[in-house]
Scaffold this motif. Sequence first.
Motif, PDB file in Angstrom:
ATOM      1  N   ILE A 193       0.863  -1.330  -0.098  1.00  0.00           N
ATOM      2  CA  ILE A 193      -0.007  -0.112  -0.035  1.00  0.00           C
ATOM      3  C   ILE A 193       0.793   1.264  -0.124  1.00  0.00           C
ATOM      4  O   ILE A 193       1.694   1.396   0.921  1.00  0.00           O
ATOM      5  CB  ILE A 193      -0.823   0.040   1.195  1.00  0.00           C
ATOM      6  CG1 ILE A 193      -2.099  -1.267   1.000  1.00  0.00           C
ATOM      7  CG2 ILE A 193      -1.655   1.334   1.388  1.00  0.00           C
ATOM      8  CD1 ILE A 193      -2.794  -1.399   2.338  1.00  0.00           C
ATOM      9  N   ASP A 194       0.512   2.253  -0.916  1.00  0.00           N
ATOM     10  CA  ASP A 194       1.085   3.435  -0.920  1.00  0.00           C
ATOM     11  C   ASP A 194       2.493   3.406  -0.937  1.00  0.00           C
ATOM     12  O   ASP A 194       3.013   4.566   0.289  1.00  0.00           O
ATOM     13  CB  ASP A 194       0.146   4.332   0.167  1.00  0.00           C
ATOM     14  CG  ASP A 194      -1.229   4.432  -0.298  1.00  0.00           C
ATOM     15  OD1 ASP A 194      -1.369   4.090  -1.304  1.00  0.00           O
ATOM     16  OD2 ASP A 194      -2.074   4.739   0.482  1.00  0.00           O
ATOM     17  N   TYR A 215      -1.012   3.230   8.121  1.00  0.00           N
ATOM     18  CA  TYR A 215      -1.175   3.450   6.713  1.00  0.00           C
ATOM     19  C   TYR A 215      -2.229   4.397   6.352  1.00  0.00           C
ATOM     20  O   TYR A 215      -2.107   5.149   5.464  1.00  0.00           O
ATOM     21  CB  TYR A 215      -1.537   2.289   6.007  1.00  0.00           C
ATOM     22  CG  TYR A 215      -0.584   1.042   5.885  1.00  0.00           C
ATOM     23  CD1 TYR A 215       0.665   1.436   6.208  1.00  0.00           C
ATOM     24  CD2 TYR A 215      -0.831  -0.202   5.576  1.00  0.00           C
ATOM     25  CE1 TYR A 215       1.773   0.292   5.772  1.00  0.00           C
ATOM     26  CE2 TYR A 215      -0.115  -1.173   5.405  1.00  0.00           C
ATOM     27  CZ  TYR A 215       1.325  -0.724   5.599  1.00  0.00           C
ATOM     28  OH  TYR A 215       2.426  -2.048   5.484  1.00  0.00           O
ATOM     29  N   ARG A 299     -10.931   5.157   2.712  1.00  0.00           N
ATOM     30  CA  ARG A 299     -10.051   4.634   1.658  1.00  0.00           C
ATOM     31  C   ARG A 299      -9.234   3.316   2.233  1.00  0.00           C
ATOM     32  O   ARG A 299      -8.957   2.299   1.409  1.00  0.00           O
ATOM     33  CB  ARG A 299      -8.759   5.773   1.594  1.00  0.00           C
ATOM     34  CG  ARG A 299      -7.885   5.395   0.695  1.00  0.00           C
ATOM     35  CD  ARG A 299      -7.229   6.451  -0.197  1.00  0.00           C
ATOM     36  NE  ARG A 299      -6.414   5.898  -1.191  1.00  0.00           N
ATOM     37  CZ  ARG A 299      -5.306   5.420  -0.849  1.00  0.00           C
ATOM     38  NH1 ARG A 299      -4.738   5.344   0.287  1.00  0.00           N
ATOM     39  NH2 ARG A 299      -4.633   4.675  -1.921  1.00  0.00           N
ATOM     40  N   GLN A 302     -11.260   0.314   1.288  1.00  0.00           N
ATOM     41  CA  GLN A 302     -11.112   0.185  -0.103  1.00  0.00           C
ATOM     42  C   GLN A 302      -9.985  -0.479  -0.655  1.00  0.00           C
ATOM     43  O   GLN A 302     -10.078  -1.365  -1.209  1.00  0.00           O
ATOM     44  CB  GLN A 302     -11.480   1.378  -0.913  1.00  0.00           C
ATOM     45  CG  GLN A 302     -12.865   1.823  -1.066  1.00  0.00           C
ATOM     46  CD  GLN A 302     -12.988   3.173  -1.971  1.00  0.00           C
ATOM     47  OE1 GLN A 302     -12.420   4.142  -1.525  1.00  0.00           O
ATOM     48  NE2 GLN A 302     -14.030   3.104  -2.607  1.00  0.00           N
ATOM     49  N   VAL A 303      -8.865   0.098  -0.220  1.00  0.00           N
ATOM     50  CA  VAL A 303      -7.508  -0.212  -0.602  1.00  0.00           C
ATOM     51  C   VAL A 303      -7.247  -1.850  -0.122  1.00  0.00           C
ATOM     52  O   VAL A 303      -7.176  -2.832  -0.834  1.00  0.00           O
ATOM     53  CB  VAL A 303      -6.346   0.696  -0.415  1.00  0.00           C
ATOM     54  CG1 VAL A 303      -5.140   0.295  -0.845  1.00  0.00           C
ATOM     55  CG2 VAL A 303      -6.878   1.892  -1.147  1.00  0.00           C
ATOM     56  N   TYR A 306      -9.619  -4.425  -1.396  1.00  0.00           N
ATOM     57  CA  TYR A 306      -9.633  -4.101  -2.895  1.00  0.00           C
ATOM     58  C   TYR A 306     -11.162  -4.103  -2.990  1.00  0.00           C
ATOM     59  O   TYR A 306     -11.889  -5.097  -3.556  1.00  0.00           O
ATOM     60  CB  TYR A 306      -9.166  -5.183  -3.650  1.00  0.00           C
ATOM     61  CG  TYR A 306      -8.974  -4.871  -4.945  1.00  0.00           C
ATOM     62  CD1 TYR A 306      -8.368  -3.634  -5.478  1.00  0.00           C
ATOM     63  CD2 TYR A 306      -9.638  -5.466  -6.135  1.00  0.00           C
ATOM     64  CE1 TYR A 306      -8.276  -3.161  -6.824  1.00  0.00           C
ATOM     65  CE2 TYR A 306      -9.807  -4.996  -7.484  1.00  0.00           C
ATOM     66  CZ  TYR A 306      -8.910  -3.827  -7.693  1.00  0.00           C
ATOM     67  OH  TYR A 306      -8.920  -3.315  -8.843  1.00  0.00           O
ATOM     68  N   LYS A 436      -3.086  -8.025  -2.359  1.00  0.00           N
ATOM     69  CA  LYS A 436      -3.909  -6.390  -2.840  1.00  0.00           C
ATOM     70  C   LYS A 436      -2.916  -5.519  -2.720  1.00  0.00           C
ATOM     71  O   LYS A 436      -1.949  -5.423  -2.003  1.00  0.00           O
ATOM     72  CB  LYS A 436      -5.139  -6.678  -1.813  1.00  0.00           C
ATOM     73  CG  LYS A 436      -5.926  -7.613  -1.964  1.00  0.00           C
ATOM     74  CD  LYS A 436      -7.405  -7.287  -1.144  1.00  0.00           C
ATOM     75  CE  LYS A 436      -7.949  -8.959  -0.919  1.00  0.00           C
ATOM     76  NZ  LYS A 436      -8.761  -9.488  -2.035  1.00  0.00           N
ATOM     77  N   THR A 437      -3.066  -4.585  -3.677  1.00  0.00           N
ATOM     78  CA  THR A 437      -2.091  -3.476  -3.861  1.00  0.00           C
ATOM     79  C   THR A 437      -3.094  -2.019  -4.058  1.00  0.00           C
ATOM     80  O   THR A 437      -4.028  -2.224  -4.644  1.00  0.00           O
ATOM     81  CB  THR A 437      -1.077  -3.594  -5.127  1.00  0.00           C
ATOM     82  OG1 THR A 437      -1.797  -3.408  -6.106  1.00  0.00           O
ATOM     83  CG2 THR A 437      -0.776  -4.941  -5.052  1.00  0.00           C
ATOM     84  N   SER A 438      -2.405  -0.897  -3.922  1.00  0.00           N
ATOM     85  CA  SER A 438      -2.998   0.206  -4.316  1.00  0.00           C
ATOM     86  C   SER A 438      -2.460   0.436  -5.714  1.00  0.00           C
ATOM     87  O   SER A 438      -2.584   1.785  -6.178  1.00  0.00           O
ATOM     88  CB  SER A 438      -2.643   1.244  -3.244  1.00  0.00           C
ATOM     89  OG  SER A 438      -1.060   1.415  -3.166  1.00  0.00           O
ATOM     90  N   ASP A 469      -9.108   0.658 -12.385  1.00  0.00           N
ATOM     91  CA  ASP A 469      -7.960  -0.144 -12.528  1.00  0.00           C
ATOM     92  C   ASP A 469      -8.404  -0.973 -13.949  1.00  0.00           C
ATOM     93  O   ASP A 469      -7.457  -1.115 -14.798  1.00  0.00           O
ATOM     94  CB  ASP A 469      -7.623  -1.142 -11.620  1.00  0.00           C
ATOM     95  CG  ASP A 469      -7.470  -0.286 -10.215  1.00  0.00           C
ATOM     96  OD1 ASP A 469      -6.997   0.797 -10.358  1.00  0.00           O
ATOM     97  OD2 ASP A 469      -7.761  -0.942  -9.188  1.00  0.00           O
TER      98      ASP A 469
END
Length: 574
Positions: A193-194, A215, A299, A302-303, A306, A436-438, A469
């Motif tokens: 993440i980020d 995060y 957020r 969500q991230v 996913y 899972k990724t941003s 995406d």
Amino acid sequence: MFSRSKLVIGGLRKVLCFKQVNRHSSQRKSSLKRIETHPIFSCPYIGTLPNIQDDTSKGIQQDDDCKKFYMTIVNEDLKSAYKKYGSSVCAEKKSIGEKVTGKSVLVVGAGLSGLSAAFELEKVGYNTQILELQHRVGGRTQTLRNGFSDGLHAEGGAMRIPPNHYLTNGYIEKFGILLRQFCNYNENTWLLIDGHDKIRTKEWKEENRMYSSKYFPGWDSNLAANTRSSVNGILDLYERTMQPVMDELFSLITEKGSQDGWNEWVEKWSKLSVEEFLRTNDNCDTSSSYRPWPEAAIRGLQVATYSPAFGTSLVEHLRDELGKWWTDNLQTPIDGMDTIAKNFIKPQFGTKEQTIDLSKKNNIWFESPNCTDRTYTADAVILTVPLTILRQIEGDIPEDQRSVLRNIHYRASTKVVLQCKSRFWEKEVGQGGFSKTSLPIGQLHYPSHNDPPPPNERGLLVVYAWEQDALIFGSQPHAEAIDSAVREITKIHPEMKNEFEVGMVQAWFSDNAAQGAHSCLQPYQNNDGMKTLMKPEHPIYLAGEAISYSNGWIQGAIESGLNAAYHLYSYDQK
Ligand SMILES: Cc1cc2nc3c(=O)[nH]c(=O)nc-3n(C[C@H](O)[C@H](O)[C@H](O)COP(=O)(O)OP(=O)(O)OC[C@H]3O[C@@H](n4cnc5c(N)ncnc54)[C@H](O)[C@@H]3O)c2cc1C
């Protein structure tokens, strides 16, 4: 039936005209007949849930009460279902349930809704003709095989089947299709993440409070001081916020019975999107001590999970959780999802090779501007094309249905399947689950089995992206999308750069025969919109995953197909 090579209805301009043969509009209108059904959509509710408390552990879903009815069709036929349940569906039961002779039906679309409808109608005597745009059956169940080595395959569309999806599982059992476990959750997968260092899914879960603050600082800023210390992170906040809404359904069902309970709950909660619900706390008391959520928490959810579609109605979002559709017991056909569709098409069933002569019948006339020589007639038609395509079709779809289907949103989804020289990831994450990724890849799926088994070393990784995406990857030229996917995956698995061999892209929003992945209901649509679309109207019946309680799933596609078939069969009883 596919000997006609490509049978295009609509073609490039996506216009499929269908009209009554008699084209005087007044007469046309009078020949369309709304079928009187009992008030709960068009689905017969048979009985009530025996004991809601016991059932919650296995999950509950809105079509639970229809299970006996639908399974009578699957295990026996429409005739038996009509005999047993006819009077609970049709306002007036006309016969004891007889075989139909001399009636023809056109089914447009050979996805699972069209195939199941045609399959059941053929069994009770209808002359069925399926019209399909593509050279294959299955629609949005598409197993990708060509181009990969050593018998490897991946799913371009549907890939997992929840245990509660009794219609999907019913036909799978009937056809003897072999299943294996589909591992959806694997705690050794990664979360990236980020620009932070990647962490294991397990770490995110077990130290959720610490990672939520690191995060997504401020995730708990709206909580009252006396609650804040007891909330263990974004995942816990989510449960505390959503559980009371789900508990409300259990109470309503216990108090009012499942029909009325579900209806009241859907009516109330379908007015909000997930995002509106989380951002507000003035709608009612339910879980209001945990709402409104601040931006950081939204957020974060969500991230880290996913979930890019928070505009979805709260009912549709919670429906998956209530049904326990994301359990550890998901399954998938060993030989690929397309085996389900292929089993519906058997020599003894299916469309006949002969063309139906327009002059000998007089009910429905199809005409395509791009294939004027192709004209079919039948006594009734079942339209199962996705609503994205249906809305481009001209013809006698009632205006109230047309105005609903115009507004149904379809999600975008793109898969990028990447063949690698070895299953290098297994040393690190094992089998199954998602990282899972941003990043634009969103999530990366690992196969949950070795197929073919060792000593074969190759394997397929799948980038599985949704919404924004999906649009990024799906709108790039395929070679570029594959390059970008490999580059992004290298940030989680540096080996990827040297391991990648060949890739394939399946973008559903730009797929000519789908134009979207699946329907996604927005606020209010679970209620009025679905009621309107589900109203059967002779001789033009609408079906497809969108027109069901389980939209976005094969279960919903079959449910809608059986519903349409049942109502047509009921109509034709003398
Ligand atoms: C990415 C993705 C993941 C999914 N994951 C799952 C999952 O894990 N589990 C699950 O149960 N479900 C899943 N689904 C949903 C499931 O695949 C669908 O709900 C189901 O397959 C839809 O069936 P259908 O018959 O309603 O529509 P379709 O399968 O779309 O069938 C419609 C048919 O109409 C044809 N057609 C289109 N236009 C025309 C025309 N003009 N003339 C003639 N024919 C036409 C199409 O070619 C197609 O064959 C997923 C879907 C997608 C896209």
